[in-house]
Design an enzyme around this catalytic site. Structure first.
Site, mmCIF file in Angstrom:
data_model
loop_
_atom_site.group_PDB
_atom_site.id
_atom_site.type_symbol
_atom_site.label_atom_id
_atom_site.label_comp_id
_atom_site.label_asym_id
_atom_site.label_seq_id
_atom_site.Cartn_x
_atom_site.Cartn_y
_atom_site.Cartn_z
ATOM 1 N N ASP A 93 11.387 2.671 -34.522
ATOM 2 C CA ASP A 93 10.677 1.935 -34.710
ATOM 3 C C ASP A 93 10.337 2.023 -36.323
ATOM 4 O OD1 ASP A 93 8.249 0.267 -33.911
ATOM 5 O OD2 ASP A 93 8.072 1.067 -31.756
ATOM 6 N N ASP A 199 7.662 -2.935 -36.379
ATOM 7 C CA ASP A 199 5.574 -3.591 -35.753
ATOM 8 C C ASP A 199 6.009 -4.251 -36.346
ATOM 9 O OD1 ASP A 199 4.015 -2.470 -33.596
ATOM 10 O OD2 ASP A 199 3.345 -2.470 -36.403
ATOM 11 N N GLU A 255 8.937 -7.798 -34.058
ATOM 12 C CA GLU A 255 7.851 -7.967 -33.116
ATOM 13 C C GLU A 255 6.646 -8.843 -33.837
ATOM 14 O OE1 GLU A 255 4.136 -5.511 -31.184
ATOM 15 O OE2 GLU A 255 4.550 -4.799 -32.853
ATOM 16 N N HIS A 330 4.791 -0.520 -23.917
ATOM 17 C CA HIS A 330 3.905 0.561 -24.329
ATOM 18 C C HIS A 330 2.901 -0.901 -24.573
ATOM 19 C CE1 HIS A 330 5.314 -0.469 -28.336
ATOM 20 N NE2 HIS A 330 3.691 -0.604 -28.779
ATOM 21 N N ASP A 331 2.138 -1.880 -24.866
ATOM 22 C CA ASP A 331 1.047 -2.218 -24.999
ATOM 23 C C ASP A 331 0.610 -3.513 -23.915
ATOM 24 O OD1 ASP A 331 0.810 -1.435 -28.061
ATOM 25 O OD2 ASP A 331 2.009 -2.711 -28.712
#
Length: 573
Positions: A93, A199, A255, A330-331
């Site tokens: 990440d 991210d 993302e 995870h969000d």
């Protein structure tokens, strides 16, 4: 990278090996055979870098060392070696829109206006009104509430933080910042990492001059809409590709939130752009959230959901783009509790239905930990004290403070109900490995960092591993089926009966192969008729279903009728 099956690990909640209640690298190593047997080719690992953990590791204080709670660099080497032996690759990440406020770069930047790293972050003097009062440089909100600017008493200026004040934004206009990011990427790639999930990468280029946001766009939980996909973002990513990515056999996925236009995101992924392999769009998972308040669940229509999927599938296919297929991470709250049915009667069958909906879309598929087990949102009995996410707690406190203006003990039951559907915590409960205490996530006498979902004794990996009717067994079968039939990965996409509010029906074509997929998103029996102009080809045979079926062929009869049971999904080839 187009045909791999990717699995996201949120390390804190995956598997604890040493009994401290926190998942770790050795825990991941212990479950690699489980992932290989499932059919996983690539692991996307959420941050394990050194971090003070104000935002669960997404506030990084050292990109080239690990948080001791997860393990050491030696543990990381063991992980990479064990993955290589199993033919599994690793995506790290990459969180470089911002750092931790404790990162040495920011500590130096904030030490003095004369610091060599002052311009590594975004600093601005205050605005002073006619009365001499100090105000932030502009009216931008942080994503989780409050101003996006934090006052620094030492240097008498504000710094920008689009997220927490503990997450100051890097200044990507500074070439030294970009070179430092390139260097840390090389550091990991040289260790054997195979790429990066980036991210909020579409936020790294800020609007020129940092102008005020129009008032109608500003407000609590509403992000400044002028920031995503800024003026130099493509330049920065092309530079990153030229300097780093192109020199390695690396896979990239960015993302890209707050962007619902495929034409904008296609620019990131077209081969001619030389930027990224693919991006995550959140258009489809934003469908059950309010415009002014994404925490507030709203009713959604299947017809609207289908149109969103259709838009991204067709546009990317026709414009040399590529999709990332997911419905959990995870969000996001658990898909089963948002888009399926997590009741005892339909939990298993609707979890399998959602699996079919994903493996039949074109693009690269991403499975989130526990999704393959049919894990669900937290139960109604949990109070706010069980929720650990800073975003959840910030939202709760903001609403509580506002309501206390009118009542000392306000009723917050409606907010808790919303959180049970939408909170990120729903996806962060520990993975349910077996029916032992703490679901086998950690040792019996340990205290897990977050409470295990109460249903772990009925829903866990051990129970499902050898059950041919389990959700996990179906996911394994579905992932293998997808790989065996390129039409599901590379084929064209045509929506059938777009206005139907119960059935999602599509046609995929690739070469001389046709796939017809019909999915009942409702909890009732549906007699679905294909439109007269569907031109259903002869010879279609049932190849995959989440029910045991008897009618294994679709005859060339117009209109063709398919009798679907609740949450039934079928794939004909």
């Amino acid at each position: 990278w187009k045909e791999v099956n990717v699995y996201q690990i949120y390390p804190m909640s995956f598997k604890d090996s040493n009994g401290d209640g926190i998942g770790d690298i050795q825990g991941i190593i212990s479950k690699l055979d489980y992932l290989k047997e499932l059919g996983i080719d690539v692991i996307w690992l959420s941050p394990i870098y050194r971090s003070p953990n104000f935002d669960m590791g997404y506030d990084i204080s050292d990109y080239c060392s690990l948080d001791p709670r997860y393990g050491s660099i030696d543990d990381m080497h063991q992980l990479l070696k064990a993955m290589k032996e199993r033919g599994i690759k690793l995506l790290m990440d990459l969180v470089v829109n911002h750092t931790s406020h404790l990162h040495p770069w920011f500590l130096q930047s904030s030490s003095s206006k004369l610091s060599p790293k002052r311009d590594w972050y975004i600093w601005r003097p205050p605005r002073i009104d006619e009365s001499g009062n100090r105000h932030p440089p502009n009216n931008w909100d942080a994503i989780w509430g409050g101003s996006a600017w934090e006052w620094d008493e030492n240097t008498q200026e504000y710094y920008l933080h689009l997220y927490l004040k503990e997450q100051p934004d890097l200044n990507w206009e500074n070439i030294e910042v970009r070179r430092a990011v390139h260097e840390l990427m090389r550091w990991w790639l040289d260790k054997g990492v195979s790429g990066f999930r980036m991210d909020v990468i579409n936020l790294i280029s800020k609007p020129e001059g940092l102008p005020d946001e129009p008032l109608e766009n500003a407000g609590f939980t509403v992000f400044p809409v002028s920031i995503p996909n800024g003026p130099r973002v493509h330049e920065f990513l092309r530079e990153m590709n030229e300097e780093v990515i192109s020199k390695y056999d690396a896979m990239t996925v960015g993302e890209t939130p707050w962007t619902h236009d495929p034409a904008i995101l296609a620019r990131y992924v077209k081969p001619s752009s030389k930027e990224l392999n693919m991006v995550f769009t959140f258009h489809h998972v934003d469908i059950d959230g309010g415009v002014e308040n994404s925490w507030k669940p709203i009713p959604w229509k299947l017809s609207s959901y289908k149109q969103i999927i259709n838009k991204w599938q067709t546009y990317m296919h026709e414009h040399e783009g590529w999709n990332s297929i997911f419905i959990e991470n995870h969000d996001q709250g658990r898909s089963l509790s948002r888009f399926g049915n997590d009741s005892a009667e339909y939990r298993s069958i609707s979890a399998k239905m959602l699996a079919v909906g994903q493996i039949c879309q074109g693009g690269t598929i991403y499975v989130y930990q526990g999704e393959e087990l049919g894990m669900a949102n937290v139960p109604p009995s949990w109070g706010i004290e069980e929720y650990k996410d800073v975003a959840t707690q910030s939202y709760w406190k903001a609403i509580l403070e506002k309501r206390r203006e009118n009542s000392e003990n306000p009723d917050m039951s409606d907010i808790l109900k919303d959180l049970r559907k939408k909170a990120r915590d729903n996806a962060r409960t520990p993975v349910q490995w077996d029916d032992s205490p703490h679901a086998g996530f950690t040792s019996e006498n340990a205290t897990p960092w977050m409470r295990v979902n109460d249903d772990y004794t009925q829903w866990n990996a051990t129970q499902q591993m050898n059950d041919p009717n389990s959700v996990r067994f179906f996911w394994k079968r579905a992932l293998a089926f997808r790989k065996a039939h390129p039409v599901l990965i590379h084929g064209s996409f045509r929506l059938i009966s777009p206005s139907d509010e119960r059935v999602f029906a599509i046609e995929r074509q690739h070469g001389d192969v046709t796939a017809i997929i019909v999915i009942n998103f409702s909890g009732i029996n549906v007699n679905f008729s294909f439109p007269q102009d569907s031109k259903i080809p002869k010879g279609l045979k049932l190849q995959l279903s989440n029910y045991e079926n008897t009618d294994e062929t679709l005859e060339n009869i117009s209109p063709t009728l398919v009798n679907l049971r609740p949450y039934e999904a079928r794939v004909y080839l």
